[in-house]
Design a protein around this motif. Structure first.
Motif, PDB file in Angstrom:
ATOM      1  N   ALA A 149       6.439 -34.058 -24.477  1.00 52.00           N
ATOM      2  CA  ALA A 149       6.022 -32.979 -23.577  1.00 52.00           C
ATOM      3  C   ALA A 149       4.543 -33.104 -23.223  1.00 52.00           C
ATOM      4  O   ALA A 149       4.150 -32.931 -22.059  1.00 52.00           O
ATOM      5  N   TRP A 150       3.710 -33.408 -24.213  1.00 52.54           N
ATOM      6  CA  TRP A 150       2.272 -33.531 -23.947  1.00 52.54           C
ATOM      7  C   TRP A 150       1.963 -34.720 -23.046  1.00 52.54           C
ATOM      8  O   TRP A 150       1.171 -34.603 -22.097  1.00 52.54           O
ATOM      9  N   ALA A 151       2.599 -35.873 -23.315  1.00 53.96           N
ATOM     10  CA  ALA A 151       2.359 -37.067 -22.501  1.00 53.96           C
ATOM     11  C   ALA A 151       2.748 -36.810 -21.048  1.00 53.96           C
ATOM     12  O   ALA A 151       2.027 -37.195 -20.117  1.00 53.96           O
ATOM     13  N   MET A 152       3.875 -36.142 -20.833  1.00 49.47           N
ATOM     14  CA  MET A 152       4.320 -35.865 -19.472  1.00 49.47           C
ATOM     15  C   MET A 152       3.463 -34.800 -18.796  1.00 49.47           C
ATOM     16  O   MET A 152       3.257 -34.831 -17.584  1.00 49.47           O
ATOM     17  N   PHE A 153       2.946 -33.857 -19.578  1.00 52.55           N
ATOM     18  CA  PHE A 153       2.050 -32.858 -19.011  1.00 52.55           C
ATOM     19  C   PHE A 153       0.773 -33.528 -18.490  1.00 52.55           C
ATOM     20  O   PHE A 153       0.319 -33.234 -17.375  1.00 52.55           O
ATOM     21  N   VAL A 154       0.215 -34.415 -19.291  1.00 49.21           N
ATOM     22  CA  VAL A 154      -0.988 -35.134 -18.863  1.00 49.21           C
ATOM     23  C   VAL A 154      -0.691 -35.970 -17.621  1.00 49.21           C
ATOM     24  O   VAL A 154      -1.493 -36.037 -16.682  1.00 49.21           O
ATOM     25  N   TRP A 155       0.479 -36.592 -17.599  1.00 50.88           N
ATOM     26  CA  TRP A 155       0.841 -37.414 -16.448  1.00 50.88           C
ATOM     27  C   TRP A 155       1.021 -36.555 -15.202  1.00 50.88           C
ATOM     28  O   TRP A 155       0.645 -36.946 -14.091  1.00 50.88           O
ATOM     29  N   LEU A 156       1.578 -35.348 -15.367  1.00 55.03           N
ATOM     30  CA  LEU A 156       1.747 -34.437 -14.232  1.00 55.03           C
ATOM     31  C   LEU A 156       0.389 -34.038 -13.657  1.00 55.03           C
ATOM     32  O   LEU A 156       0.210 -33.984 -12.434  1.00 55.03           O
ATOM     33  N   VAL A 157      -0.561 -33.766 -14.532  1.00 58.71           N
ATOM     34  CA  VAL A 157      -1.916 -33.437 -14.075  1.00 58.71           C
ATOM     35  C   VAL A 157      -2.526 -34.618 -13.324  1.00 58.71           C
ATOM     36  O   VAL A 157      -3.169 -34.449 -12.280  1.00 58.71           O
ATOM     37  N   ALA A 158      -2.294 -35.832 -13.847  1.00 63.96           N
ATOM     38  CA  ALA A 158      -2.821 -37.033 -13.184  1.00 63.96           C
ATOM     39  C   ALA A 158      -2.215 -37.198 -11.789  1.00 63.96           C
ATOM     40  O   ALA A 158      -2.924 -37.552 -10.834  1.00 63.96           O
ATOM     41  N   LEU A 159      -0.911 -36.933 -11.650  1.00 67.86           N
ATOM     42  CA  LEU A 159      -0.274 -37.030 -10.328  1.00 67.86           C
ATOM     43  C   LEU A 159      -0.855 -36.005  -9.359  1.00 67.86           C
ATOM     44  O   LEU A 159      -1.069 -36.293  -8.182  1.00 67.86           O
ATOM     45  N   TRP A 160      -1.097 -34.804  -9.872  1.00 67.75           N
ATOM     46  CA  TRP A 160      -1.666 -33.749  -9.026  1.00 67.75           C
ATOM     47  C   TRP A 160      -3.061 -34.144  -8.539  1.00 67.75           C
ATOM     48  O   TRP A 160      -3.396 -33.984  -7.359  1.00 67.75           O
ATOM     49  N   LEU A 161      -3.875 -34.695  -9.447  1.00 67.73           N
ATOM     50  CA  LEU A 161      -5.216 -35.124  -9.058  1.00 67.73           C
ATOM     51  C   LEU A 161      -5.152 -36.303  -8.091  1.00 67.73           C
ATOM     52  O   LEU A 161      -5.980 -36.416  -7.176  1.00 67.73           O
ATOM     53  N   GLN A 162      -4.145 -37.164  -8.289  1.00 66.81           N
ATOM     54  CA  GLN A 162      -3.974 -38.302  -7.399  1.00 66.81           C
ATOM     55  C   GLN A 162      -3.698 -37.831  -5.978  1.00 66.81           C
ATOM     56  O   GLN A 162      -4.265 -38.341  -5.015  1.00 66.81           O
ATOM     57  N   ARG A 163      -2.814 -36.852  -5.850  1.00 64.32           N
ATOM     58  CA  ARG A 163      -2.442 -36.360  -4.529  1.00 64.32           C
ATOM     59  C   ARG A 163      -3.600 -35.634  -3.847  1.00 64.32           C
ATOM     60  O   ARG A 163      -3.656 -35.557  -2.619  1.00 64.32           O
ATOM     61  N   ARG A 164      -4.497 -35.089  -4.643  1.00 66.90           N
ATOM     62  CA  ARG A 164      -5.692 -34.444  -4.084  1.00 66.90           C
ATOM     63  C   ARG A 164      -6.777 -35.462  -3.748  1.00 66.90           C
ATOM     64  O   ARG A 164      -7.806 -35.117  -3.189  1.00 66.90           O
ATOM     65  N   GLY A 165      -6.542 -36.724  -4.141  1.00 68.15           N
ATOM     66  CA  GLY A 165      -7.494 -37.767  -3.846  1.00 68.15           C
ATOM     67  C   GLY A 165      -8.670 -37.829  -4.793  1.00 68.15           C
ATOM     68  O   GLY A 165      -9.681 -38.467  -4.493  1.00 68.15           O
ATOM     69  N   GLU A 166      -8.546 -37.166  -5.958  1.00 69.14           N
ATOM     70  CA  GLU A 166      -9.658 -37.134  -6.903  1.00 69.14           C
ATOM     71  C   GLU A 166      -9.644 -38.292  -7.889  1.00 69.14           C
ATOM     72  O   GLU A 166     -10.604 -38.510  -8.611  1.00 69.14           O
ATOM     73  N   VAL A 167      -8.501 -39.006  -7.977  1.00 70.46           N
ATOM     74  CA  VAL A 167      -8.434 -40.232  -8.774  1.00 70.46           C
ATOM     75  C   VAL A 167      -7.768 -41.297  -7.929  1.00 70.46           C
ATOM     76  O   VAL A 167      -7.091 -40.996  -6.939  1.00 70.46           O
ATOM     77  N   ALA A 183      -8.167 -44.458 -16.995  1.00 71.87           N
ATOM     78  CA  ALA A 183      -8.849 -44.496 -18.294  1.00 71.87           C
ATOM     79  C   ALA A 183      -9.042 -43.091 -18.839  1.00 71.87           C
ATOM     80  O   ALA A 183      -8.811 -42.826 -20.028  1.00 71.87           O
ATOM     81  N   LEU A 184      -9.448 -42.182 -17.968  1.00 69.95           N
ATOM     82  CA  LEU A 184      -9.642 -40.790 -18.386  1.00 69.95           C
ATOM     83  C   LEU A 184      -8.324 -40.166 -18.823  1.00 69.95           C
ATOM     84  O   LEU A 184      -8.267 -39.409 -19.795  1.00 69.95           O
ATOM     85  N   MET A 185      -7.243 -40.497 -18.117  1.00 62.76           N
ATOM     86  CA  MET A 185      -5.930 -39.966 -18.461  1.00 62.76           C
ATOM     87  C   MET A 185      -5.504 -40.412 -19.861  1.00 62.76           C
ATOM     88  O   MET A 185      -5.018 -39.617 -20.673  1.00 62.76           O
ATOM     89  N   VAL A 186      -5.673 -41.705 -20.153  1.00 54.22           N
ATOM     90  CA  VAL A 186      -5.304 -42.230 -21.469  1.00 54.22           C
ATOM     91  C   VAL A 186      -6.148 -41.570 -22.556  1.00 54.22           C
ATOM     92  O   VAL A 186      -5.628 -41.150 -23.596  1.00 54.22           O
ATOM     93  N   LEU A 187      -7.444 -41.469 -22.315  1.00 58.73           N
ATOM     94  CA  LEU A 187      -8.344 -40.867 -23.298  1.00 58.73           C
ATOM     95  C   LEU A 187      -7.973 -39.406 -23.565  1.00 58.73           C
ATOM     96  O   LEU A 187      -7.871 -38.981 -24.720  1.00 58.73           O
ATOM     97  N   PHE A 188      -7.751 -38.650 -22.505  1.00 61.59           N
ATOM     98  CA  PHE A 188      -7.409 -37.242 -22.647  1.00 61.59           C
ATOM     99  C   PHE A 188      -6.057 -37.069 -23.323  1.00 61.59           C
ATOM    100  O   PHE A 188      -5.867 -36.178 -24.161  1.00 61.59           O
ATOM    101  N   SER A 189      -5.105 -37.919 -22.973  1.00 59.97           N
ATOM    102  CA  SER A 189      -3.759 -37.819 -23.539  1.00 59.97           C
ATOM    103  C   SER A 189      -3.772 -38.061 -25.046  1.00 59.97           C
ATOM    104  O   SER A 189      -3.235 -37.261 -25.818  1.00 59.97           O
ATOM    105  N   VAL A 190      -4.383 -39.153 -25.484  1.00 63.86           N
ATOM    106  CA  VAL A 190      -4.378 -39.505 -26.898  1.00 63.86           C
ATOM    107  C   VAL A 190      -5.254 -38.545 -27.706  1.00 63.86           C
ATOM    108  O   VAL A 190      -4.846 -38.073 -28.781  1.00 63.86           O
ATOM    109  N   ALA A 191      -6.451 -38.238 -27.214  1.00 68.82           N
ATOM    110  CA  ALA A 191      -7.337 -37.323 -27.932  1.00 68.82           C
ATOM    111  C   ALA A 191      -6.719 -35.929 -28.022  1.00 68.82           C
ATOM    112  O   ALA A 191      -6.735 -35.286 -29.085  1.00 68.82           O
ATOM    113  N   GLY A 192      -6.163 -35.459 -26.914  1.00 65.35           N
ATOM    114  CA  GLY A 192      -5.532 -34.142 -26.920  1.00 65.35           C
ATOM    115  C   GLY A 192      -4.312 -34.092 -27.801  1.00 65.35           C
ATOM    116  O   GLY A 192      -4.082 -33.103 -28.521  1.00 65.35           O
ATOM    117  N   GLY A 193      -3.506 -35.156 -27.775  1.00 69.86           N
ATOM    118  CA  GLY A 193      -2.331 -35.213 -28.640  1.00 69.86           C
ATOM    119  C   GLY A 193      -2.694 -35.219 -30.107  1.00 69.86           C
ATOM    120  O   GLY A 193      -2.030 -34.583 -30.937  1.00 69.86           O
TER     121      GLY A 193
END
Length: 255
Positions: free
Chosen positions: A220-238, A113-123
């Protein structure tokens, strides 16, 4: 012997999952780099006026030479293009994002949910900020087939449709284990992005380079947000998403 076999299979599966994750990360980085480079190049060309002939040729090619106020095609097609272009409007994008965020919160996918919100608002912020920077005038070759209120470059409809539809498409591929449905979600998200942008050119409210720049920026923006989400996923934060591919059957998804 059986224990060694099971350990070998487990190791192979972990190695395969790691390889797939690295390939996915590389693909995302290529999209980010390619989209950013394309946008910068288009912006420079637009500032120099090098795209004028290309832009004019495309817009005029979509009009009746005897009557530039008449787009090619029957009346029903023109009306359909107005309906299609509404899919990229600020209202529709905002409504869609809010509904998706509420749904994700209801199923306890707070990270998504946070990813979608950040992606659309930031875009949205990025698109409108860049419009103010470039202040490009709208096409004046033909009458506009829809009301417009902001500058032309980059296209807000193209940018936000790319951001929203690609973000949701990629999100659905992560939540859906079946490979054929993953392909379907990505195809739909790309298709919607393309037809929304195309409708803006057809209606004469954007130069073609506005649309190309919007697609590049939004992707580019959508994929950047998704890359950040993957990084947080691997750290166990989401929370983790589904990674397994299932070709058929009704096996339940691992949530």
């Amino acid at each position: 012997m059986n224990a060694y076999y099971q350990a070998g299979v487990a190791l192979f599966r972990r190695s395969l999952a790691l390889a797939r994750a690295e390939i996915a990360t590389l693909a995302i980085l290529l999209v980010i780099a390619g989209g950013s480079w394309t946008f910068v190049e288009l912006a420079e060309e637009v500032r120099e006026g090098s795209t004028a002939a290309f832009d004019r040729a495309i817009i005029l090619a979509l009009r009746n030479p005897a009557n530039l106020s008449d787009p090619l095609g029957p009346r029903w097609f023109e009306e359909m293009m107005r309906d299609v272009t509404a899919l990229g409007s600020t209202f529709f994008i905002t409504l869609s994002a809010v509904l998706v965020v509420v749904y994700l919160l209801m199923i306890r996918k707070r990270g998504a949910a946070l990813m979608v919100l950040f992606s659309v608002a930031g875009g949205t912020l990025l698109s409108f900020s860049l419009k103010r920077v470039f202040e490009r005038s709208r096409p004046d070759l033909v009458p506009h087939g829809a009301e417009v209120y902001t500058a032309s470059f980059p296209s807000g409809h193209a940018t936000l449709s790319a951001v929203t539809f690609l973000t949701l498409g990629v999100l659905l591929t992560r939540l859906e284990p079946k490979r054929r449905l993953k392909v379907f979600f990505l195809a739909v998200s790309v298709g919607l992005t393309l037809i929304v942008g195309g409708s803006r050119i057809y209606l004469g409210v954007h130069w073609p380079t506005d649309i190309l720049a919007g697609w590049a920026l939004g992707s580019a923006w959508a994929m950047f947000v998704w890359l950040v989400a993957l990084w947080l996923q691997r750290r166990g934060e989401v929370e983790q998403s589904v990674d397994a591919d299932v070709d058929d059957g009704d096996a339940p998804a691992r949530r």
